[in-house]
Motif scaffolding. Structure first.
Motif, PDB file in Angstrom:
ATOM      1  N   ILE A   4       0.858  -1.189   0.000  1.00 50.87           N
ATOM      2  CA  ILE A   4       0.000   0.000   0.000  1.00 50.87           C
ATOM      3  C   ILE A   4       0.890   1.233   0.000  1.00 50.87           C
ATOM      4  CG2 ILE A   4      -1.804   1.242   1.249  1.00 50.87           C
ATOM      5  CD1 ILE A   4      -2.224  -1.489   2.801  1.00 50.87           C
ATOM      6  N   CYS A  21     -12.054   0.971   5.025  1.00 51.15           N
ATOM      7  CA  CYS A  21     -11.269  -0.273   4.985  1.00 51.15           C
ATOM      8  C   CYS A  21     -11.902  -1.362   5.848  1.00 51.15           C
ATOM      9  CB  CYS A  21      -9.846  -0.009   5.474  1.00 51.15           C
ATOM     10  SG  CYS A  21      -8.863  -1.527   5.565  1.00 51.15           S
ATOM     11  N   PRO A  22     -12.248  -2.509   5.263  1.00 53.35           N
ATOM     12  CA  PRO A  22     -12.897  -3.573   6.033  1.00 53.35           C
ATOM     13  C   PRO A  22     -11.929  -4.306   6.967  1.00 53.35           C
ATOM     14  CG  PRO A  22     -12.526  -4.304   3.790  1.00 53.35           C
ATOM     15  CD  PRO A  22     -12.115  -2.862   3.842  1.00 53.35           C
ATOM     16  N   ALA A  23     -10.647  -4.102   6.774  1.00 51.57           N
ATOM     17  CA  ALA A  23      -9.653  -4.807   7.587  1.00 51.57           C
ATOM     18  C   ALA A  23      -8.962  -3.892   8.601  1.00 51.57           C
ATOM     19  CB  ALA A  23      -8.609  -5.450   6.675  1.00 51.57           C
ATOM     20  N   VAL A  25      -6.889  -1.464   8.302  1.00 56.99           N
ATOM     21  CA  VAL A  25      -5.449  -1.353   8.030  1.00 56.99           C
ATOM     22  C   VAL A  25      -4.901   0.007   8.483  1.00 56.99           C
ATOM     23  CG1 VAL A  25      -3.795  -1.136   6.118  1.00 56.99           C
ATOM     24  CG2 VAL A  25      -5.404  -3.051   6.180  1.00 56.99           C
ATOM     25  N   TYR A  26      -5.756   1.025   8.423  1.00 60.98           N
ATOM     26  CA  TYR A  26      -5.289   2.386   8.679  1.00 60.98           C
ATOM     27  C   TYR A  26      -5.651   2.875  10.068  1.00 60.98           C
ATOM     28  CZ  TYR A  26      -5.092   2.520   3.550  1.00 60.98           C
ATOM     29  OH  TYR A  26      -4.838   2.244   2.231  1.00 60.98           O
ATOM     30  N   CYS A  42      -4.111  -6.350   4.984  1.00 63.01           N
ATOM     31  CA  CYS A  42      -4.767  -5.884   3.760  1.00 63.01           C
ATOM     32  C   CYS A  42      -5.292  -7.055   2.939  1.00 63.01           C
ATOM     33  CB  CYS A  42      -3.779  -5.070   2.915  1.00 63.01           C
ATOM     34  SG  CYS A  42      -4.487  -4.503   1.347  1.00 63.01           S
ATOM     35  N   LEU A  43      -6.542  -6.902   2.470  1.00 64.87           N
ATOM     36  CA  LEU A  43      -7.218  -7.931   1.685  1.00 64.87           C
ATOM     37  C   LEU A  43      -7.081  -7.688   0.183  1.00 64.87           C
ATOM     38  CD1 LEU A  43     -10.514  -7.736   3.755  1.00 64.87           C
ATOM     39  CD2 LEU A  43      -8.695  -9.426   4.062  1.00 64.87           C
ATOM     40  N   GLY A  44      -6.542  -6.553  -0.173  1.00 68.21           N
ATOM     41  CA  GLY A  44      -6.391  -6.221  -1.590  1.00 68.21           C
ATOM     42  C   GLY A  44      -7.686  -5.864  -2.283  1.00 68.21           C
ATOM     43  N   CYS A  45      -8.685  -5.439  -1.517  1.00 63.77           N
ATOM     44  CA  CYS A  45     -10.017  -5.172  -2.078  1.00 63.77           C
ATOM     45  C   CYS A  45     -10.075  -3.858  -2.865  1.00 63.77           C
ATOM     46  CB  CYS A  45     -11.055  -5.152  -0.968  1.00 63.77           C
ATOM     47  SG  CYS A  45     -10.829  -3.802   0.225  1.00 63.77           S
ATOM     48  N   GLU A  46      -9.127  -2.989  -2.621  1.00 63.48           N
ATOM     49  CA  GLU A  46      -9.015  -1.676  -3.285  1.00 63.48           C
ATOM     50  C   GLU A  46     -10.166  -0.730  -2.962  1.00 63.48           C
ATOM     51  OE1 GLU A  46      -7.458  -1.409  -7.164  1.00 63.48           O
ATOM     52  OE2 GLU A  46      -6.061  -3.068  -6.892  1.00 63.48           O
ATOM     53  N   THR A  47     -10.897  -1.020  -1.902  1.00 62.69           N
ATOM     54  CA  THR A  47     -11.942  -0.088  -1.463  1.00 62.69           C
ATOM     55  C   THR A  47     -11.339   1.272  -1.146  1.00 62.69           C
ATOM     56  OG1 THR A  47     -13.214  -1.910  -0.548  1.00 62.69           O
ATOM     57  CG2 THR A  47     -13.752   0.287   0.265  1.00 62.69           C
ATOM     58  N   CYS A  48     -10.200   1.271  -0.484  1.00 62.41           N
ATOM     59  CA  CYS A  48      -9.562   2.547  -0.122  1.00 62.41           C
ATOM     60  C   CYS A  48      -9.164   3.336  -1.364  1.00 62.41           C
ATOM     61  CB  CYS A  48      -8.351   2.297   0.770  1.00 62.41           C
ATOM     62  SG  CYS A  48      -7.116   1.167   0.062  1.00 62.41           S
ATOM     63  N   VAL A  59      -2.649   0.247  -4.338  1.00 61.49           N
ATOM     64  CA  VAL A  59      -2.482  -1.069  -3.711  1.00 61.49           C
ATOM     65  C   VAL A  59      -2.009  -2.037  -4.794  1.00 61.49           C
ATOM     66  CG1 VAL A  59      -3.652  -2.978  -2.538  1.00 61.49           C
ATOM     67  CG2 VAL A  59      -4.280  -0.622  -2.002  1.00 61.49           C
TER      68      VAL A  59
END
Ligand code: SF4
Length: 62
Positions: A4, A21-23, A25-26, A42-48, A59
Motif C-alpha cells: 500500500i 477499509c474492512p480490515a 489497516v489504517y 490488507c485484503l487487496g479489495c481496493e476499497t480505499c 495497492v
C-alpha cells in the motif's frame, strides 16, 4: 501480500480510507492523514483506492 502506498502530498485527510477499509489497516495520524498501521491485514479489495477523493492510494500485489 499487498503493498500500500499513500501519496501524502495528494492526501487531504478526508479519512475516507480509514472509515471504509474492512480490515482496519489504517490508523489516524496526528495530522489526520492515514497511517498504514497493519499492512499485513490488507485484503487487496481496493476499497480505499476507490473511495479516496484525490487518488492518493495505490495497492499492488507483491
Ligand atoms: S485494499 Fe482493502 S483491505 Fe487493503 S487497505 Fe485498502 S480498503 Fe483496506
Amino acid at each position: 501480500m499487498f503493498e500500500i502506498t499513500v501519496d501524502y502530498d495528494k492526501c487531504q485527510a478526508d479519512q475516507e480510507c480509514i472509515e471504509a477499509c474492512p480490515a482496519q489497516v489504517y490508523d489516524e495520524g496526528e495530522d489526520g492523514k492515514p497511517v498504514i498501521a497493519r499492512p499485513e491485514d490488507c485484503l487487496g479489495c481496493e476499497t480505499c483506492v476507490e473511495v479516496c477523493p484525490t487518488g492518493a492510494i495505490t495497492v499492488t500485489e507483491v
